[in-house]
Design a protein around this motif. Sequence first.
Motif, PDB file in Angstrom:
ATOM      1  N   PHE A 123       1.299  -0.690   0.025  1.00 34.22           N
ATOM      2  CA  PHE A 123       0.394   0.201   0.026  1.00 34.22           C
ATOM      3  C   PHE A 123       0.898   1.297  -0.393  1.00 34.22           C
ATOM      4  N   VAL A 124      -0.063   2.325  -0.247  1.00 34.43           N
ATOM      5  CA  VAL A 124       0.761   3.537  -0.409  1.00 34.43           C
ATOM      6  C   VAL A 124       0.381   4.450   0.442  1.00 34.43           C
ATOM      7  N   ILE A 125       0.137   5.473   1.537  1.00 36.69           N
ATOM      8  CA  ILE A 125      -0.760   6.444   1.860  1.00 36.69           C
ATOM      9  C   ILE A 125       0.042   7.751   1.988  1.00 36.69           C
ATOM     10  N   ARG A 126      -0.343   8.338   1.359  1.00 44.52           N
ATOM     11  CA  ARG A 126      -0.032   9.894   1.640  1.00 44.52           C
ATOM     12  C   ARG A 126      -0.436  10.910   2.476  1.00 44.52           C
ATOM     13  N   LEU A 127      -0.113  12.348   3.165  1.00 39.48           N
ATOM     14  CA  LEU A 127      -0.594  12.980   4.027  1.00 39.48           C
ATOM     15  C   LEU A 127      -0.512  13.967   4.085  1.00 39.48           C
ATOM     16  N   PRO A 128      -0.925  14.722   3.128  1.00 38.64           N
ATOM     17  CA  PRO A 128      -0.203  16.373   2.457  1.00 38.64           C
ATOM     18  C   PRO A 128       0.033  16.944   4.280  1.00 38.64           C
ATOM     19  N   ASP A 129       1.258  18.011   3.953  1.00 37.71           N
ATOM     20  CA  ASP A 129       1.099  18.638   4.919  1.00 37.71           C
ATOM     21  C   ASP A 129      -0.369  20.033   5.491  1.00 37.71           C
ATOM     22  N   HIS A 130      -0.683  20.094   4.041  1.00 34.54           N
ATOM     23  CA  HIS A 130      -1.824  20.941   4.051  1.00 34.54           C
ATOM     24  C   HIS A 130      -3.076  20.883   3.589  1.00 34.54           C
ATOM     25  N   TRP A 131      -3.858  20.156   4.814  1.00 34.27           N
ATOM     26  CA  TRP A 131      -5.213  18.595   5.039  1.00 34.27           C
ATOM     27  C   TRP A 131      -6.049  19.092   5.165  1.00 34.27           C
ATOM     28  N   ASN A 132      -6.980  19.089   3.929  1.00 36.96           N
ATOM     29  CA  ASN A 132      -8.387  19.398   4.284  1.00 36.96           C
ATOM     30  C   ASN A 132      -9.222  18.120   5.219  1.00 36.96           C
ATOM     31  N   GLY A 133      -9.033  17.728   5.680  1.00 37.97           N
ATOM     32  CA  GLY A 133      -9.700  17.048   6.220  1.00 37.97           C
ATOM     33  C   GLY A 133     -10.068  15.839   5.873  1.00 37.97           C
ATOM     34  N   GLY A 134      -9.881  15.696   4.735  1.00 43.07           N
ATOM     35  CA  GLY A 134     -10.657  14.255   4.297  1.00 43.07           C
ATOM     36  C   GLY A 134      -9.358  13.079   3.917  1.00 43.07           C
ATOM     37  N   LEU A 135     -10.477  11.900   3.273  1.00 41.28           N
ATOM     38  CA  LEU A 135      -9.120  10.303   2.901  1.00 41.28           C
ATOM     39  C   LEU A 135      -9.751   9.903   1.925  1.00 41.28           C
ATOM     40  N   VAL A 136      -8.705  10.301   0.770  1.00 41.92           N
ATOM     41  CA  VAL A 136      -9.641   8.879   0.010  1.00 41.92           C
ATOM     42  C   VAL A 136      -8.909   7.675  -0.796  1.00 41.92           C
ATOM     43  N   VAL A 137      -9.821   7.130  -0.427  1.00 43.60           N
ATOM     44  CA  VAL A 137      -8.907   5.065  -0.878  1.00 43.60           C
ATOM     45  C   VAL A 137      -8.964   4.472  -2.128  1.00 43.60           C
ATOM     46  N   ALA A 138      -8.687   4.015  -2.698  1.00 42.28           N
ATOM     47  CA  ALA A 138      -9.046   3.190  -3.854  1.00 42.28           C
ATOM     48  C   ALA A 138      -7.881   2.207  -3.916  1.00 42.28           C
ATOM     49  N   GLY A 139      -8.637   1.509  -4.519  1.00 41.25           N
ATOM     50  CA  GLY A 139      -7.617   0.167  -5.692  1.00 41.25           C
ATOM     51  C   GLY A 139      -7.322   0.366  -6.765  1.00 41.25           C
ATOM     52  N   SER A 140      -6.237  -0.341  -6.801  1.00 40.17           N
ATOM     53  CA  SER A 140      -6.103  -0.391  -8.349  1.00 40.17           C
ATOM     54  C   SER A 140      -6.864  -0.642  -9.221  1.00 40.17           C
ATOM     55  N   PRO A 141      -6.794  -0.313 -10.855  1.00 38.04           N
ATOM     56  CA  PRO A 141      -7.519  -0.835 -11.568  1.00 38.04           C
ATOM     57  C   PRO A 141      -6.579  -2.326 -11.738  1.00 38.04           C
ATOM     58  N   GLY A 142      -7.222  -3.229 -13.059  1.00 41.37           N
ATOM     59  CA  GLY A 142      -6.515  -4.306 -13.692  1.00 41.37           C
ATOM     60  C   GLY A 142      -5.862  -4.694 -12.660  1.00 41.37           C
ATOM     61  N   VAL A 143      -5.024  -4.879 -12.847  1.00 39.98           N
ATOM     62  CA  VAL A 143      -4.041  -6.176 -12.160  1.00 39.98           C
ATOM     63  C   VAL A 143      -2.627  -5.657 -12.457  1.00 39.98           C
ATOM     64  N   ARG A 144      -2.607  -4.072 -11.152  1.00 39.01           N
ATOM     65  CA  ARG A 144      -1.465  -3.262 -11.593  1.00 39.01           C
ATOM     66  C   ARG A 144      -1.145  -3.010 -10.214  1.00 39.01           C
ATOM     67  N   GLU A 145      -0.688  -2.293  -9.596  1.00 33.90           N
ATOM     68  CA  GLU A 145      -0.411  -2.596  -8.550  1.00 33.90           C
ATOM     69  C   GLU A 145      -0.282  -0.616  -7.693  1.00 33.90           C
ATOM     70  N   GLN A 146      -0.023  -0.563  -6.686  1.00 37.59           N
ATOM     71  CA  GLN A 146      -0.522   0.624  -5.969  1.00 37.59           C
ATOM     72  C   GLN A 146      -0.279   1.990  -6.279  1.00 37.59           C
ATOM     73  N   TYR A 147       0.441   1.887  -6.965  1.00 38.60           N
ATOM     74  CA  TYR A 147       0.997   3.186  -7.453  1.00 38.60           C
ATOM     75  C   TYR A 147      -0.168   3.256  -8.991  1.00 38.60           C
ATOM     76  N   ALA A 148      -0.728   2.831  -9.442  1.00 32.47           N
ATOM     77  CA  ALA A 148      -1.643   2.859 -10.516  1.00 32.47           C
ATOM     78  C   ALA A 148      -2.470   3.933 -11.027  1.00 32.47           C
ATOM     79  N   ASN A 149      -3.461   4.827  -9.470  1.00 33.70           N
ATOM     80  CA  ASN A 149      -4.370   5.654  -9.539  1.00 33.70           C
ATOM     81  C   ASN A 149      -2.907   6.755  -9.827  1.00 33.70           C
ATOM     82  N   ASP A 150      -1.286   6.835  -9.423  1.00 35.73           N
ATOM     83  CA  ASP A 150      -1.278   8.360  -8.525  1.00 35.73           C
ATOM     84  C   ASP A 150      -1.563   9.192  -9.863  1.00 35.73           C
ATOM     85  N   ARG A 151      -1.267   9.071 -11.310  1.00 35.99           N
ATOM     86  CA  ARG A 151      -1.997   9.931 -12.020  1.00 35.99           C
ATOM     87  C   ARG A 151      -3.435  10.274 -12.332  1.00 35.99           C
ATOM     88  N   ALA A 152      -3.994   9.754 -12.208  1.00 33.83           N
ATOM     89  CA  ALA A 152      -5.437   9.461 -12.973  1.00 33.83           C
ATOM     90  C   ALA A 152      -5.998  10.080 -11.650  1.00 33.83           C
TER      91      ALA A 152
END
Length: 473
Positions: A123-152
């Motif tokens: 997994f990867v978890i990213r925690l920005p310094d300037h937080w808006n109070g929310g969390l977004v969780v995603a699973g990968s498309p296809g049979v890709r790995e945990q970074y597959a959603n990074d650009r989209a």
Amino acid sequence: MALAIRSTSPPARLAATAALAAALIAMTVSPAGARPASETSAHCARQTHLRVPGTERQKTDCLNELTTAGTAASGHTDPADWAGLTPKDLAVPTGVPGIQIDGYFPDTSATNTNHGWNHDAQFVIRLPDHWNGGLVVAGSPGVREQYANDRAIGDWVLSRGYAFAATDKGNTGVAFHRDGQAPGDAIAEWNTRVTQLTRAARAVVAQRYQRPPARTLATGMSNGGYLVRWQLENHPELYDGGVDWEGTLWRADGPNLLTFLPPALAAYPAYAAGGPQADQAHSALLAAGFPAGSEFLWPYHHRYYWDLTQRIYREELDPEYDGPAEAGTPFCVSGTPACDADYAYAARPADVRQAVAKIALTGRIDKPLITLHGTLDVLLPISQDSDVYAEMVRRAGRGALLRYYRIEGGTHVDSLVDAFPDRLRPLTPCHRAAFTALEDWIGRGVRPPLGHTVPKDPAADPATLLAGCPLGD
């Protein structure tokens, strides 16, 4: 789904692809405006205090840039994992410093080689310094790995101040079906891993900012969209809502990809060859659900997607079909023994439908969901997928919780827009429009437009279509 399998083969860039209270209201109006307490707003504050519950291993880094503008260079993402999922001209946001945590949960399979860990449930978890109070969780498309959603997805939500967490779903690659003890187990694990990461990410967000997330949103494309649907049906207590980007539909009685891909594999060669059988083959493809007007996309999908997708998912759910062989015979001609082009889901034993039932959707969502799907999707044809799922939601009595947008001219992967800019539109801006509509819906009570087909302006140039996707009034 099967969708978006990684590849580095030609032609050009396309083949390199083949392969989501007042505090809530304030956050929606200005995502960066809901500031954490001053003692947690410093760059990478509380980094040494962060422990992701349940992990077997974690690595925590303080980064000056959490988006791919920085992580691609620093080694905190894998560009091959997200190659081909977005248009080439999609802008990359910058200016998001914060903490990145990479790690994995205990697991027995080892298809994910990221970081040299050779361990799944990464997994990867990213925690920005300037937080808006929310969390977004995603699973990968296809049979890709945990970074597959990074650009989209990841870049954009991070730039809006969200914490972001993503999982590899517990198994990756074209041999994902080797995981699990029984048919359907590997896909069932995907759902378990998203639930696991959501709980863990909510806990680590509370550690970092000294308060839990005010909202948790699920989102994802293709197989990732399927995961959003399943989570809102089965674990609505963890989420405030979700955006389903062309999610895969699994139903024990069909339709599912094992019902519409075999007819395509059987008919396409005759269609492509021309001659006296071409018209009949064309009709068979249309009858299977592949929309008229999408013919220009069929050669690419036959070459890169239909065959491999059918074989590896059929192997996961019906391994006995081809006996001791693994994932069948590539591009076999109809009539070849145990050929996937001749696969007949309805004629298979009851235990096959039982395996699909293990991962099936019901439509019984219990939190707001926005679904979007391109009308020219020829990997998961819209008539066999989201049209059906939307009706399932309505029949389950949950129609008030769903907004469904059919995006005219959208297809399964946005990189194809670069090859056919005069015929296709990207879905990435439509996902962003749906996401902001969900924010308004659950944060301010502003209901999105009723579901409909979002037209593609024939006069709009590619830059205009990439800049926005109005969902209507």
